[in-house]
Design a protein around this motif. Structure first.
Motif, short mmCIF file in Angstrom:
data_model
loop_
_atom_site.label_atom_id
_atom_site.label_comp_id
_atom_site.label_asym_id
_atom_site.label_seq_id
_atom_site.Cartn_x
_atom_site.Cartn_y
_atom_site.Cartn_z
N ASN A 12 1.49 11.11 -4.16
CA ASN A 12 1.28 11.25 -5.61
C ASN A 12 0.24 10.29 -6.17
N ASP A 13 0.05 9.15 -5.51
CA ASP A 13 -0.87 8.13 -6.05
C ASP A 13 -2.25 8.15 -5.40
N THR A 75 -4.57 0.66 4.27
CA THR A 75 -3.15 0.31 4.32
C THR A 75 -2.90 -1.01 3.61
N MET A 76 -3.80 -1.94 3.77
CA MET A 76 -3.66 -3.24 3.10
C MET A 76 -3.69 -3.09 1.59
N ARG A 80 2.61 -0.63 -2.31
CA ARG A 80 3.75 0.29 -2.47
C ARG A 80 3.34 1.62 -3.08
N ALA A 81 2.06 1.86 -3.19
CA ALA A 81 1.61 3.14 -3.75
C ALA A 81 2.05 4.29 -2.86
N ASP A 82 2.29 5.43 -3.49
CA ASP A 82 2.69 6.64 -2.75
C ASP A 82 1.45 7.27 -2.14
N VAL A 83 1.02 6.71 -1.01
CA VAL A 83 -0.16 7.18 -0.29
C VAL A 83 0.16 7.17 1.20
#
Length: 244
Positions: A12-13, A75-76, A80-83
């Motif tokens: 979503n992010d 990734t870094m 906590r983003a929805d990715v």
């Protein structure tokens, strides 16, 4: 053909996440293929890639040589983003003839043809890509584009790889300052080459280094030069280099 890895980014992010990182406007990825880069906070090159919207996510087409590093960097940043970032399992096909169904125009220059992402094997036609890149001064990952690069010195504005209106992204402040407040003193240029020299050979004038010679084809090449020191005839190892 240089090996490519096709990543799929979902969640979503994802759009907002990419918009805050890359040099181009991710919203334009819904229109076709987008060329962009990720920079260090100091504005230096980290990775370049193509992005296109793919359903509710995005495909990212990146050189295999830097794919693992790019995944680590993404990734870094995502915290906590929805990715979610995964290998898509797709392969790159590209050429300069009629584009197949699903083929997308290379946004850097029309002469760079099309790119398509399929379940089949990677494929390429017989195009001399180096010659086209030299003609239009288009840098390549890990050849002209290195960790010491600044994207505006490597033609990113001409190649539709940076958007100065999209807002903030990592390295944006340095890039904007180079665009609006300084005159570029160094950069990538097309040159004539008589002879051959290994990629990265220093270009010298009277024994002093003023740049480096990179990709060469058909008597021409791409060189990174200090503009104020360019002469009508320069040396690169055993080759003679002349400005165009």
């Amino acid at each position: 053909m240089t090996a490519r890895r096709i990543l799929r980014l979902t969640g979503n992010d994802t759009e907002d996440f990419l918009q805050g990182l890359i040099t181009n406007d991710i919203k334009r990825a819904s229109e076709g293929l987008l060329y962009a880069a990720i920079l260090t906070p100091q504005g230096k090159f980290l990775a370049d890639f193509f992005v296109t919207q793919d359903g509710d996510g995005f495909l990212m087409d990146v050189s295999e040589t830097i794919a693992d590093g790019l995944i680590k960097r993404l990734t870094m940043y995502k915290l906590r983003a929805d990715v979610q970032i995964a290998d898509s399992g797709l392969s790159l096909q590209r050429g300069t003839g009629p584009a197949p169904d699903g083929g997308l125009t290379d946004p850097r220059h029309p002469d760079m043809g099309w790119r398509a992402y399929t379940d089949g094997a990677a494929s390429d036609d017989d195009t001399d890509w180096d010659a086209i890149r030299i003609t239009h001064c288009i840098p390549e990952t890990n050849i002209e584009l290195t960790p010491d690069s600044y994207i505006l010195e490597n033609q990113f504005e001409a190649l539709n790889g940076v958007d100065f209106r999209k807002g903030c992204y990592v390295g944006q402040e340095v890039t904007a300052r180079m665009k609006h407040k300084t005159e570029l003193r160094k950069g990538l240029r097309r040159v004539a080459v008589e002879g051959n020299a290994p990629v990265g050979t220093d270009i010298t004038v009277n024994g002093k280094t003023i740049g480096a010679l990179f990709t060469q084809a058909g008597g021409y090449g791409l060189a990174y030069l200090r503009f104020d020191r360019v002469q009508d005839e320069m040396q690169a190892g055993d080759a003679i280099v002349r400005p165009l």
